[in-house]
Design a protein around this motif. Structure first.
Motif, PDB file in Angstrom:
ATOM      1  N   ALA A 318       0.824  -1.207   0.000  1.00  0.00           N
ATOM      2  CA  ALA A 318       0.000   0.000   0.000  1.00  0.00           C
ATOM      3  C   ALA A 318       0.859   1.258   0.000  1.00  0.00           C
ATOM      4  N   SER A 319       2.174   1.092   0.035  1.00  0.00           N
ATOM      5  CA  SER A 319       3.068   2.248   0.050  1.00  0.00           C
ATOM      6  C   SER A 319       2.982   2.995  -1.276  1.00  0.00           C
ATOM      7  N   LYS A 320       3.273   4.259  -1.218  1.00  0.00           N
ATOM      8  CA  LYS A 320       3.238   5.083  -2.414  1.00  0.00           C
ATOM      9  C   LYS A 320       4.429   4.758  -3.319  1.00  0.00           C
ATOM     10  N   ALA A 321       4.266   5.051  -4.588  1.00  0.00           N
ATOM     11  CA  ALA A 321       5.351   4.848  -5.548  1.00  0.00           C
ATOM     12  C   ALA A 321       6.585   5.618  -5.094  1.00  0.00           C
ATOM     13  N   GLY A 322       7.722   4.957  -5.195  1.00  0.00           N
ATOM     14  CA  GLY A 322       8.974   5.588  -4.776  1.00  0.00           C
ATOM     15  C   GLY A 322       9.325   5.352  -3.333  1.00  0.00           C
TER      16      GLY A 322
END
Length: 563
Positions: A318-322
């Motif tokens: 669920a982490s954001k891109a990057g």
């Protein structure tokens, strides 16, 4: 550890059926275990890194152990830890063997090099107790039982590794010696703790050959030679050097020369191996526990690192891109960690059960129960020694992989576990010899009768839960293979005498996997095993470990077909 001991194995109830342990309850076992963990964590574990880096030092026949080793050992024996399971009349505490097993698993995980020193004590105690004369017992038994004096097992010679029948060390009666001693002459190698500064005396148990002894292993006798005699004089035993080793730097591995050193016969002439095997069998269970402990230590390091180290987004994260996730979320890392956890937990159950069976062999009032306990120990001990030391090395290497490049440098400590674990596959009988011993000496001679009884007992003891049907089917498959294919093939007219030796390693490994399956069915059926901690390890076994069973069976069948 306590979940396996109390919830899965119901150890207190089993032990209370034995008169010697009628008062042993869960609270006592937990108290002893927690105090052992505290001592090991606070006194022994902190010495591990320095013991590896400084190592034991040899100079002019004298060995100095790493800083803190002697003080830790003196505290260890004075606190009564070596005497946990020794009989009270010998200075021991008379506690169950399984508590000693738990202690040595912790010790091996914390500091394998230091633990080599007391590792042979219980075996030496049993050897002297059962085979020593009354005079030897009076002089040495309590000192060894309490750990005030350490002991060695002097078997191997430069020209004779695993083939003890080639031993050349001579024992000649000492003329006019009032005590009937013998003069021992010869060289022994790979002697763990042959010389050190941990204790004030060292008791050497030595295989040697009397002048009229026949060649081969039946001509060997066992002798006791101390470093110092009662009058304070030193025996003619010299440490020529210590080995420079891949691991276990804190443990001195000695080359010992006996220059007509005076010693006493232990047991009967020509029955030395019988007396020594009491010591070796005890040592083999402890080596299996070393494998479990070392793998536990490697897993703990790798699991902790994986939860802290962040690298890339995990698939499905669920982490954001990057952004980066802890590598513990990556399937590749979870697979490594869950598979090793599966080996540790199942091995712990099997080792603790073996320790419980050892007490049943000695003390259970029912003859049939004693027979069953002896069967378990006979067949399972070589499996524990071989399979779990193999896995300690392979699994520690897999845990090092979790660290990436950091695992290959010394800073994180994981590489020491890989180095230290490697020797456990070799000593106390190489793992190949364990496999040969299991198949050629313990299964084939009675037409696999004892093995079939064990397999039937395991099947009858399976609770109804997930994977119990799979395990039951595999037990039946292995039983059928052992009798219908293996026994018939090896006993057929014209069968190659090499045939059982070709399949021995695969046979032991397949049995190890069967025992693990039985263990995991029991763990899964125990209330409290529903948590992620146990579920992940259970899934790790069935997904990443269990498929090897079919591979091992296929390898054996292919070998039988080709011969």
């Amino acid at each position: 550890m306590f979940f396996i001991l109390h919830d899965v194995l119901h150890a207190p109830e089993q032990l209370q059926a034995l008169s010697a342990h009628a008062e042993v309850d869960a609270d006592l076992m937990r108290q002893v275990g927690e105090e052992a963990g505290k001592f090991v964590g606070e006194v022994i574990a902190p010495l591990n890194r320095e013991g590896d880096e400084i190592g034991a030092q040899w100079k002019d026949g004298t060995v100095t152990t790493p800083p803190g080793f002697r003080e830790a050992y003196q505290a260890f024996w004075q606190a009564g830890w070596p005497a946990l399971s020794a009989a009270a009349e010998d200075g021991g505490q008379g506690l169950p063997a399984v508590l000693e097993a738990m202690l040595y698993e912790n010790l091996s995980a914390a500091n394998h090099g230091w633990t080599m020193a007391p590792g042979l004590l219980h075996g030496a105690y049993e050897c002297i107790k059962h085979h020593g004369s009354d005079a030897l017992k009076a002089r040495y038994l309590e000192k060894v039982a309490t750990g005030e004096w350490l002991a060695t097992m002097c078997l191997t010679e430069p020209h004779a590794g695993s083939d003890l029948g080639l031993v050349r060390t001579k024992a000649v009666p000492l003329a006019s010696d009032a005590e009937g001693r013998f003069a021992l002459s010869g060289t022994k190698i790979f002697i763990s703790g042959g010389e050190h500064d941990l204790t004030d005396n060292i008791v050497h148990l030595v295989l040697a050959r009397l002048p009229d002894a026949p060649p081969g292993p039946k001509g060997l006798s066992l002798f006791l030679v101390p470093k110092f005699y009662e009058d304070g004089s030193r025996s003619l035993v010299v440490c020529e050097r210590i080995e420079e080793k891949m691991g276990l730097h804190g443990s001195p591995t000695c080359v010992m020369r006996f220059d007509e050193a005076a010693g006493w016969l232990v047991g009967e002439p020509g029955k030395g191996l019988n007396a020594m095997f009491v010591m070796m069998n005890a040592a083999r269970l402890h080596v299996g526990l070393q494998g479990i402990g070392l793998l536990e230590a490697a897993w703990q390091k790798a699991d902790a690192y994986a939860r802290e180290r962040q690298q890339m987004r995990a698939p499905g994260s669920a982490s954001k891109a990057g952004q980066a996730d802890p590598i513990h979320q990556h399937p590749a890392m979870r697979r490594i960690l869950d598979a090793q956890r599966a080996w540790i937990d199942a091995g712990r159950l099997l080792a603790y059960r073996t320790a419980l069976e050892l007490d049943a062999v000695k003390q259970h009032p029912d003859a049939a129960r004693k027979t069953a306990a002896n069967r378990w120990c006979t067949l399972v001990t070589p499996v524990l020694k071989a399979a779990w030391t193999d896995q300690a090395f392979a699994g520690a290497s897999a845990c090092l992989q979790v660290f990436g490049g950091h695992g290959y440098v010394r800073e994180w400590g994981i590489e020491q576990h890989v180095r230290d674990a490697r020797v456990a596959m070799i000593y106390e009988g190489t793992n190949e010899i364990q496999a040969i011993d299991l198949l050629v000496r313990k299964v084939l001679p009675d037409g696999a009768g004892s093995l079939l009884t064990l397999l039937n007992d395991l099947a009858a003891d399976l609770p109804e839960t997930t994977n119990s049907a799979t395990t039951n089917q595999a037990l039946a498959q292995f039983a059928s293979f052992s009798t219908e294919q293996l026994i018939k093939s090896t006993q057929a007219d014209g069968a190659s005498p090499e045939l059982p030796y070709w399949v021995a390693d695969d046979f032991l490994r397949a049995l190890a996997l069967l025992l693990m399956a039985w263990a995991w069915v029991h763990i899964a059926a125990t209330p409290g095993a529903e948590t992620d901690r146990w579920r992940n390890a259970q899934e790790g076994f069935w997904r990443w470990v269990w498929p090897e069973f079919d591979m091992r069976m296929a390898m054996m069948q292919a070998t039988l077909a080709s011969e």
